[in-house]
Design a protein around this motif. Structure first.
Motif, PDB file in Angstrom:
ATOM      1  N   ALA A   1      39.793  71.265  35.103  1.00  0.00           N
ATOM      2  CA  ALA A   1      38.512  70.751  34.607  1.00  0.00           C
ATOM      3  C   ALA A   1      38.612  69.245  34.342  1.00  0.00           C
ATOM      4  CB  ALA A   1      38.089  71.489  33.346  1.00  0.00           C
ATOM      5  N   THR A   2      37.474  68.642  34.035  1.00  0.00           N
ATOM      6  CA  THR A   2      37.384  67.208  33.782  1.00  0.00           C
ATOM      7  C   THR A   2      36.398  66.956  32.644  1.00  0.00           C
ATOM      8  OG1 THR A   2      37.843  66.667  36.098  1.00  0.00           O
ATOM      9  CG2 THR A   2      36.777  64.957  34.771  1.00  0.00           C
ATOM     10  N   ARG A   3      36.678  65.938  31.839  1.00  0.00           N
ATOM     11  CA  ARG A   3      35.727  65.489  30.820  1.00  0.00           C
ATOM     12  C   ARG A   3      35.167  64.128  31.219  1.00  0.00           C
ATOM     13  NH1 ARG A   3      36.823  65.700  24.447  1.00  0.00           N
ATOM     14  NH2 ARG A   3      36.349  67.864  25.002  1.00  0.00           N
ATOM     15  N   ILE A   4      33.849  63.973  31.095  1.00  0.00           N
ATOM     16  CA  ILE A   4      33.187  62.684  31.261  1.00  0.00           C
ATOM     17  C   ILE A   4      32.542  62.327  29.930  1.00  0.00           C
ATOM     18  CG2 ILE A   4      31.371  61.391  32.456  1.00  0.00           C
ATOM     19  CD1 ILE A   4      31.776  63.215  34.857  1.00  0.00           C
TER      20      ILE A   4
ATOM     21  N   VAL B   1      20.075  66.901  30.486  1.00  0.00           N
ATOM     22  CA  VAL B   1      20.125  65.453  30.261  1.00  0.00           C
ATOM     23  C   VAL B   1      21.569  64.964  30.273  1.00  0.00           C
ATOM     24  CG1 VAL B   1      19.708  63.623  28.570  1.00  0.00           C
ATOM     25  CG2 VAL B   1      17.946  65.347  29.004  1.00  0.00           C
ATOM     26  N   ALA B   2      22.451  65.690  29.593  1.00  0.00           N
ATOM     27  CA  ALA B   2      23.861  65.306  29.534  1.00  0.00           C
ATOM     28  C   ALA B   2      24.467  65.252  30.933  1.00  0.00           C
ATOM     29  CB  ALA B   2      24.638  66.289  28.661  1.00  0.00           C
ATOM     30  N   ILE B   3      24.122  66.219  31.779  1.00  0.00           N
ATOM     31  CA  ILE B   3      24.627  66.237  33.160  1.00  0.00           C
ATOM     32  C   ILE B   3      24.063  65.067  33.950  1.00  0.00           C
ATOM     33  CG2 ILE B   3      24.592  67.506  35.337  1.00  0.00           C
ATOM     34  CD1 ILE B   3      24.541  70.092  33.675  1.00  0.00           C
TER      35      ILE B   3
ATOM     36  N   ALA C   1      25.580  61.822  32.927  1.00  0.00           N
ATOM     37  CA  ALA C   1      26.984  61.774  33.337  1.00  0.00           C
ATOM     38  C   ALA C   1      27.078  61.358  34.802  1.00  0.00           C
ATOM     39  CB  ALA C   1      27.642  63.131  33.121  1.00  0.00           C
ATOM     40  N   VAL C   2      26.189  61.915  35.616  1.00  0.00           N
ATOM     41  CA  VAL C   2      26.141  61.547  37.031  1.00  0.00           C
ATOM     42  C   VAL C   2      25.785  60.073  37.178  1.00  0.00           C
ATOM     43  CG1 VAL C   2      24.918  61.922  39.201  1.00  0.00           C
ATOM     44  CG2 VAL C   2      25.597  63.888  37.774  1.00  0.00           C
ATOM     45  N   GLU C   3      24.807  59.597  36.385  1.00  0.00           N
ATOM     46  CA  GLU C   3      24.408  58.186  36.437  1.00  0.00           C
ATOM     47  C   GLU C   3      25.548  57.275  35.996  1.00  0.00           C
ATOM     48  OE1 GLU C   3      21.542  56.586  37.358  1.00  0.00           O
ATOM     49  OE2 GLU C   3      20.910  58.507  38.215  1.00  0.00           O
TER      50      GLU C   3
ATOM     51  N   PRO D   1      28.962  53.781  41.304  1.00  0.00           N
ATOM     52  CA  PRO D   1      28.454  54.275  42.583  1.00  0.00           C
ATOM     53  C   PRO D   1      29.138  55.542  43.107  1.00  0.00           C
ATOM     54  CG  PRO D   1      29.998  52.503  42.983  1.00  0.00           C
ATOM     55  CD  PRO D   1      29.858  52.620  41.493  1.00  0.00           C
ATOM     56  N   PHE D   2      30.063  56.121  42.332  1.00  0.00           N
ATOM     57  CA  PHE D   2      30.686  57.355  42.787  1.00  0.00           C
ATOM     58  C   PHE D   2      29.706  58.516  42.627  1.00  0.00           C
ATOM     59  CE2 PHE D   2      34.370  54.853  41.106  1.00  0.00           C
ATOM     60  CZ  PHE D   2      34.923  54.553  42.336  1.00  0.00           C
TER      61      PHE D   2
END
Length: 579
Positions: free
Chosen positions: A244-247, A267-269, A272-274, A278-279
């Motif tokens: 797993a990973t934490r952002i 919203v959290a997801i 996190a993507v934003e 640019p990844f």
């Protein structure tokens, strides 16, 4: 006050009752039980239904050493992710050299040259199993609703009466104890009921942390990462257990304005993507997430009446920017545990237990001072002391702060000031180790097999002091000094036979027999130090030798010449050998 309407029967008496069954409370209880102290841990939540993952994740090297000394590290290594690398990205490009987490790549003088990353659910599970393997009492779904301390009771009595509500049966019960420890988090009932102020500030800054299984096109993923974002601050990328990973990112006012209905998992997801641009990032699973306000607070005192103590978040809270919360709490638990045990067993003076507050508050205040700067810089804000170019890159300053605090972050450089346990003697040029500091984890050799053993593995945390006698091989002058020391000890038998003191002799070179290498029977067990490496690392001249006293937590208590007078004076000041 208690909500019980009728007199409540006392179920049982314990040496120590601990309120709070998180990692800090569990580890403290395990440590006490391991030392033969009767202990009961009570947790108000039912862990099967509480947040499954999340919360604290990082264990730094000194914390890992302490856990190793206590015998809990092996199952943790089987579950966690050992992280030795870091990476920093800015505008999609790797920053070389990196910033913030690069101290992880330069850890030396310890077997634990990495950060172990493991979510709190697994940590608590391991600690509970260890605790229960000793037959200690762990009870969940039990909320503390009151406690009182009867000052009239003597030192051998059980002056504290704690009242609990069993949430399952809706019944009330009481426990008696000699000591009460609050390890019940930032909203600590023990702290509030004791009337201890929680001093500090809460900012307007908010952060979000989200854990799960993710896919990304970011080149390096299984390293502790810092993504320098103009909109989301210094974004955390942390590889976790089980793939797993934490952002983690700053939830600024500008971002919050986009969501008038507040933060949800969606919203959290999305943010996190934003934050990772640019990844590209896609969440395949979400295990846990949280949004919280940043602040730094510390209890005005960590103890009251010398009977009630605070540990972990109950005593101090700060941001997760430097990932120090759990580490600091574990250091609290270890520091308090052996002191409580030795006091309860009647081998340490009250003054030893009183050093808990002074030692731990000094470390916590240092953490809070630089955590304030870290939290602001990670949110793309400047500390008030900054007078430089406001258009400069805050990530650069953040990296500089982390670099300066590297030894503190790893825990290997944490030390305590002079006190009854950490005594500065007038023996100059005998040893380079300062009292209250951690000795390097040097390698020693077992007689005969030449098997390598680490100093901090040989001297585990057992609520005993270790007296290390360092000597050269076939050195007649040192041999005579050891003989004189032994003769002195015969005049003070309580010193050599005290159950809280153990002796070790460390001899330069290698050999088949400690007796022949030393020319006499060593004091305690003996180990070899090949090529003077150990003596050199500790600043000890093998021609003159030295004695180093290690506290139960492995820190240096004092050092000096091979003589009995100062050793006896040191121990008579902290222990009850003359009583």
């Amino acid at each position: 006050m208690t909500t019980a309407k009728f007199p409540v029967a006392v179920e049982r008496a314990y040496d120590v009752v601990i309120i709070g069954g998180g990692p800090v409370g569990l580890l403290l209880a395990y440590q006490l039980a391991r030392f033969g102290v009767s202990v009961c841990v009570l947790e108000q939540h039912n862990k099967e239904t509480q947040d499954a993952y999340g919360r604290a994740i990082a264990f730094f090297p000194r914390t890992l050493e302490l856990l190793d000394q206590l015998g809990v590290i092996e199952p943790m290594l089987q579950v966690g992710f050992a992280c030795r690398n870091s990476v920093t990205y800015k505008d999609g490009k790797e920053v070389i050299p990196g910033r913030v987490w690069t101290f992880m790549e330069n850890i030396k003088n310890t077997a634990y040259d990495f950060t172990l990353v493991m979510r709190q659910m697994f940590t608590e599970s391991i600690f509970r199993e260890k605790l229960q393997s000793l037959g200690a009492v762990y009870r969940q779904g039990a909320e503390c609703i009151d406690f009182n301390c009867d000052e009239a009771r003597g030192p051998e009595g059980y002056p504290i009466t704690s009242t609990f509500n069993d949430k399952t049966t809706q019944t009330t019960f009481q426990l008696k104890s000699k000591y009460l420890v609050g390890a019940d988090g930032g909203r600590s009932f023990v702290r509030r009921r004791s009337g201890i102020p929680f001093e500090g500030d809460t900012s307007e800054d908010k952060w979000i942390r989200i854990d799960g299984i993710v896919e990304t096109d970011m080149p390096i993923t299984r390293a502790y990462g810092a993504i320098e974002s103009k909109t989301h601050g210094n974004v955390l990328w942390a590889p976790l257990d089980h793939g797993a990973t934490r952002i983690g990112y700053a939830y600024s006012e500008a971002i919050a304005a986009k969501y008038p209905d507040g933060v949800t998992q969606e919203v959290a997801i999305q943010e996190a993507v934003e934050s990772m641009k640019p990844f590209k990032v896609e969440f395949k699973e979400v295990h846990w997430w949280t949004a919280y306000t940043i602040g730094q607070r510390i209890a005005k005192t960590f103890s009251t009446r010398d009977r009630i103590f605070l540990c972990g978040d109950a005593a101090h809270t700060h941001s997760s920017g430097a990932a120090q919360g759990l580490n600091t709490g574990i250091h609290d638990a270890v520091n308090l545990g052996w002191k409580l045990a030795m006091r309860i067993q009647g081998v340490a003076r009250q003054e030893v237990l009183q050093t808990y507050e002074a030692e731990r508050t000094s470390a916590v205040r240092k953490l809070i001072d630089y955590d304030k700067d870290i939290a602001l810089l990670m949110s793309n804000k400047w500390p008030t002391w900054y007078k430089g170019d406001p258009c400069a890159d805050p990530h650069v300053v953040l990296g500089e702060i982390f670099e300066k605090a590297a030894s503190f972050n790893t825990g290997l450089g944490i030390s305590y000031s002079e006190n009854i346990l950490n005594q500065v003697l007038s023996h100059k040029n005998v040893c380079s180790l300062a009292p209250g500091s951690r000795p390097p984890d040097v390698e020693l050799k077992m007689p005969g097999t030449n098997q390598s053993l680490r100093l901090q593995k040989i001297t585990p945390n057992q609520a005993i002091f270790w007296v290390l006698v360092f000597t050269g091989s076939n050195n007649s002058r040192i041999r005579d000094q050891i003989t004189s020391l032994e003769q002195y000890l015969r005049t003070a038998p309580k010193l050599i036979y005290c159950k809280s003191i153990r002796w070790l002799t460390i001899i330069t070179g290698t050999g088949s027999s400690p007796y022949e290498a030393l020319g006499r029977t060593p004091l305690g067990d003996a180990y070899f130090s090949s090529d003077n490496v150990t003596h050199d690392r500790l600043g000890i001249d093998s021609k003159n030798g030295a004695v180093v006293v290690l506290r139960p937590d492995g820190l240096v208590g004092a050092s000096g010449h091979i003589r009995g007078d100062w050793i006896y004076k040191y121990f008579s000041g902290i222990s009850c050998i003359d009583e």
